[in-house]
Each structure stands twice: as C-alpha cells, then as structure tokens.
Design an enzyme around this catalytic site. Structure first.
Site, PDB file in Angstrom:
ATOM      1  N   SER A 188       6.626  -0.079   3.304  1.00 14.08           N
ATOM      2  CA  SER A 188       5.989  -0.962   4.272  1.00 14.08           C
ATOM      3  C   SER A 188       4.625  -0.424   4.714  1.00 14.08           C
ATOM      4  O   SER A 188       3.726  -0.235   3.906  1.00 14.08           O
ATOM      5  CB  SER A 188       6.930  -1.170   5.457  1.00 14.08           C
ATOM      6  OG  SER A 188       6.454  -2.156   6.334  1.00 14.08           O
ATOM      7  N   ASP A 198       0.666  -5.900   6.133  1.00 11.11           N
ATOM      8  CA  ASP A 198       0.965  -4.495   5.886  1.00 11.11           C
ATOM      9  C   ASP A 198       1.300  -4.321   4.412  1.00 11.11           C
ATOM     10  O   ASP A 198       1.183  -5.252   3.620  1.00 11.11           O
ATOM     11  CB  ASP A 198       2.078  -3.987   6.798  1.00 11.11           C
ATOM     12  CG  ASP A 198       3.411  -4.653   6.529  1.00 11.11           C
ATOM     13  OD1 ASP A 198       3.421  -5.770   5.965  1.00 11.11           O
ATOM     14  OD2 ASP A 198       4.460  -4.079   6.884  1.00 11.11           O
ATOM     15  N   ASP A 252       3.898  -4.124   2.492  1.00 13.88           N
ATOM     16  CA  ASP A 252       4.820  -4.995   1.761  1.00 13.88           C
ATOM     17  C   ASP A 252       4.766  -6.433   2.266  1.00 13.88           C
ATOM     18  O   ASP A 252       5.571  -7.263   1.855  1.00 13.88           O
ATOM     19  CB  ASP A 252       6.243  -4.452   1.816  1.00 13.88           C
ATOM     20  CG  ASP A 252       6.870  -4.518   3.192  1.00 13.88           C
ATOM     21  OD1 ASP A 252       6.130  -4.592   4.199  1.00 13.88           O
ATOM     22  OD2 ASP A 252       8.116  -4.488   3.284  1.00 13.88           O
ATOM     23  N   ASP A 308       5.495  -7.988   5.036  1.00 13.32           N
ATOM     24  CA  ASP A 308       6.524  -8.634   5.837  1.00 13.32           C
ATOM     25  C   ASP A 308       6.104  -8.741   7.298  1.00 13.32           C
ATOM     26  O   ASP A 308       6.863  -9.236   8.133  1.00 13.32           O
ATOM     27  CB  ASP A 308       7.874  -7.929   5.710  1.00 13.32           C
ATOM     28  CG  ASP A 308       7.874  -6.504   6.260  1.00 13.32           C
ATOM     29  OD1 ASP A 308       6.783  -5.980   6.582  1.00 13.32           O
ATOM     30  OD2 ASP A 308       8.963  -5.908   6.354  1.00 13.32           O
TER      31      ASP A 308
END
Length: 451
Positions: free
Chosen positions: A104, A244, A246, A248
């Site tokens: 992340s 960010d 990833d 999400d």
C-alpha cells in the site's frame, strides 16, 4: 508465535521478513482454506494474483503462483493492478480466491500479501487464523494433471474490464469540462487511473505514473501530496486526486491547492448519495479516528454516523451487516458499496469529480460543509503496543483527559496494526490544547510501555 496477519494482510521488508518461502507457504495454506469447497465441485479452484509496481512483486508473485498451483489451484496472473481492481475481478471472474502483493502506502523496500475470498471480500480474523494454523502442515500434494496451471493475462483484458467498470459506475454522468490532475504514486494505478478519468470525459494531467519498480510512493501520492498541490495550481485544474501505492485510498486537492481529506470526501459523497436517495438509512460508516467535525456536520444534515474500529475491513463488515451504502476512513479508504466491496481510490475520485460536475460547485465549496476540529497525532515507537489498552496508569490518564475535554474533544489511543508503535490522537477546540494533551499522554505511553 506472533500473529502474522495485521490489519491489512501480512507485511514486512521484502526478501527479509516477507520471503519467497513464506509467500509460497502462505498462498498454499490460503488455497487449502479458501479453495477446498470448489475442489469438490464441478471444477477445480481458481485464483487471481495481482501486484503493485514494487520490484519485489516480481519475486513474490512467482512464489505465490507456485504455492497456489502446488495445491491444485489454477492461477491467472493479472499483473499490475490496483488492490480494488483485483477484488473486483475476483468477484466478476467467479474466482475462489485472490492474492494481492502490495504494501500500500509503505516505502518501496516493504511488500505485503493480502487475500480475498470468493466475491472479492477481505478475510475476517477467523479465516486468517485458519490460514496461519495450516502453515507448514504435512499434506498430500497433487501430482501429474492435478497440479494447478498458471497463465498470465498478457493482453491485460481483465485490467481493461476493471477500467470499463469504473467508468460505468458514473451511470452516464460525464466529467466534460473538468480538468483533473491525477497522482498515481508510481503505483498500481499507473495504468488505470488516467485512462478511467479520460474515458469519463475529463481533461487529465497525469503525474507520478511512470513506475520503475523503485519509485512507488517516493515523494508521490497520498502520503506526499505536495507535488499534487503544486501541479493543480500550475495547471489551473479544477481538482486533483492523490492515490496511494495500491490505489485503495484517495485524497483530493481543490483548485487552490488545499487538501480535502477522507473525512471531507465522505461528507461530500454522503450528501450526494442522500440527495439521490441512495444513502441507506441515512447512515455513514466511519472509524473512531474520523474527526468530530464530520460527525457534527452529518448530524446537522440529518445523517447518522456509525463508528467502527480502525481498518476498512471493519467499516466494510458494519456496512455489510446493515446494508449501509457508504463508509470509509479519514486516510482516504472510501467504500461505495453499490460499486465495490473494498476501498477504491480511483472510483472515489471519479465520484468526487462527478459531484463537482453535477452540481456546478467547486470542490472547496462542497468541502466547506464540514469544519475540522484541531487534531494532533503523535506516534510513539518502540513500545509494547499490546499493553496500551490495559496499562492502569495509561487508562486512568486517558479517562481524565477525556473528562477534561468534555464534548468538545476526545482522546484515542490505538496500537498500529503493522508497526511496534502506539498512535496517540487528541482533538480539542484549539491546536495548542490538543498538542499539550497529546504530548503528555505520548510521554506516558513511552515511559510505561518501553520495550
């Protein structure tokens, strides 16, 4: 043995804490836990595997694929895709599980493994415990034609179908006339975010969307938002979207360069959904870390806020149990359950822009519905975080502080889910008073819980 799973999967320094061997064993254990039901049905289990742009993802995804195939699971390697994109594809492709390689917003040397069960849903604690229990167990391995097959989605057809779904979620709404700067953090959305905004009609300036395996989150994205602020002002954009690693989570920037955080985003979208009659039971789900200003603003607009533990998985659980349609975190994890079952930064960004386009008001005007109370957060590292909630002196000090702040503030102590630290958060009527209380409590935590 300490629990491997944190609040969002298993994380660590790639090839040091999170090794190829561990990735292989975890994936095999997860396949046995999540794939067994399908193993007795009309076909053998299938899994989708995705990753962000970290160089270590190449190593770890190879290990994950091998672990899954060793149990007889067929694998489709999706390649670089946002975490919510993989969750979406697990659902639409009727896969038995999904595995995402990402840490992340963490720095590049880290990586992580998170699992999704059928439907693209994150695992609850009991399933994670079952996976840990089956690590390194003795088991009968399939051979010959029973070994799983691995194929790559080389044409990126699955990734394109996810982009199409993002655009379709606007239900015909268009972003024509809006100029949007999109910061992909050199991460997993580098090949999806700009495409989705352009397909929706926006004029897009893409920044930090040239990953090289080493530059993910490096002075980019939602954790380093200064570059986006400057770009929005430089290009005269209507708004900016920061993702960010990833993708999400999503933070936004208005035309002046001011940051619009997750609490403001939830407030904007809650009012939008309420006007459309889509906010179930006029309730927004947020965590205990959301600012009191959000709760006050929602109350003034006839919207109830239900608060959960920190972690978008707990927000999602509350939403699923009660049929709520919107929830999220101050950090920018926002779940719009009509279109996704996990936080999706690109989806959130599209719907923020659509709200601006639909009502003709600026993002700054929309965000002004909420007044943020001063909030101070101090991270106390190198402490025994598990004792934060049971140490009597700390408990007494927190109670006294909350009593002194009354209804105009509060204190939250929260152990980090991924690091050996305790977060001390204080809200008050002034930054000075919040800082004083937070500093005093942080010093107490450091003294009482030192390792």
């Amino acid at each position: 043995m300490a629990r491997l799973f944190g609040t969002d999967g298993v994380r660590g320094v790639a090839n040091a804490d999170l090794t190829a061997e561990l990735a292989m064993e975890l994936s095999a254990a997860a396949a046995k836990v999540l794939g067994e039901a399908r193993a007795f049905a009309d076909r053998r289990p299938t899994a989708l595997v995705g990753r962000d742009t970290r160089i270590s993802g190449e190593l770890l995804s190879a290990a994950v694929n091998a672990g899954l195939a060793s149990t007889g699971v067929d694998v489709i390697d999706v390649g670089i895709v946002p975490t919510p994109g993989l969750a979406y594809l697990v659902n639409t492709q009727d896969a038995d599980l999904g595995v995402m390689l990402s840490a992340s917003h963490n720095p590049m040397p880290d990586n992580g493994i998170k699992f999704f069960q059928r439907g693209g849903v994150k695992l609850d604690d009991s399933i994670e415990d079952s996976i840990e229990e089956r690590l390194n167990e003795n088991w009968k391995r399939p051979v010959a034609g029973s070994v799983g097959r691995i194929r790559a989605d080389e044409a990126h057809a699955l990734r394109r179908s996810y982009i199409d779904a993002l655009v379709a979620s606007l239900e015909g709404a268009r972003l024509d006339g809006l100029k949007v700067v999109v910061d992909a953090a050199n991460g997993a959305a580098s090949f999806t975010a700009v495409a989705a905004f352009e397909a929706s009609g926006a004029t897009v300036v893409g920044i930090h969307n040239n990953p090289d395996g080493l530059n993910i989150n490096d002075n980019a994205g939602s954790t380093h938002i200064g570059g986006l602020q400057a770009a929005v002002v430089e290009h005269g954009a209507d708004l900016g979207i920061a993702l960010d690693g990833d993708a999400d989570r999503c933070l936004a920037v208005d035309a002046t360069g001011a940051v619009v955080d997750g609490d403001h985003i939830m407030a904007i979208l809650a009012l939008d959904l309420k006007e459309q009659g889509k906010l179930h039971n006029n309730t927004l789900v947020a965590t205990i870390m959301s600012n009191l200003g959000l709760i006050n603003a929602m109350r003034e607009n006839g919207i109830q806020v239900e608060q959960t533990r920190v972690g978008d998985r707990y927000v999602l659980e509350a939403m699923a149990q009660n049929g709520f349609t919107l929830g999220g975190e101050q950090s920018g994890h926002v779940i719009i359950s009509e279109y996704a079952n996990t936080g999706d930064g690109v989806l959130t960004g599209l719907h923020i822009a659509a709200r601006v386009a639909r009502c003709g008001r600026t993002l700054a005007e929309l965000a002004s519905v909420m007044t943020t109370l001063p909030q101070v957060m101090i991270n106390v590292p190198n402490v025994d975080k598990m004792r934060a909630g049971i140490d009597p002196e700390i408990t007494r000090a927190v109670t006294q502080a909350n009593n002194a702040l009354g209804t105009s503030g509060r204190v939250v102590l929260r152990p980090s889910g991924t690091e050996p630290l305790v977060r001390v958060m204080v809200e008050a009527t002034t930054t000075e008073s919040a800082q004083q209380v937070a500093q005093r409590l942080a010093e107490l935590v450091a003294a009482r819980l030192a390792l």
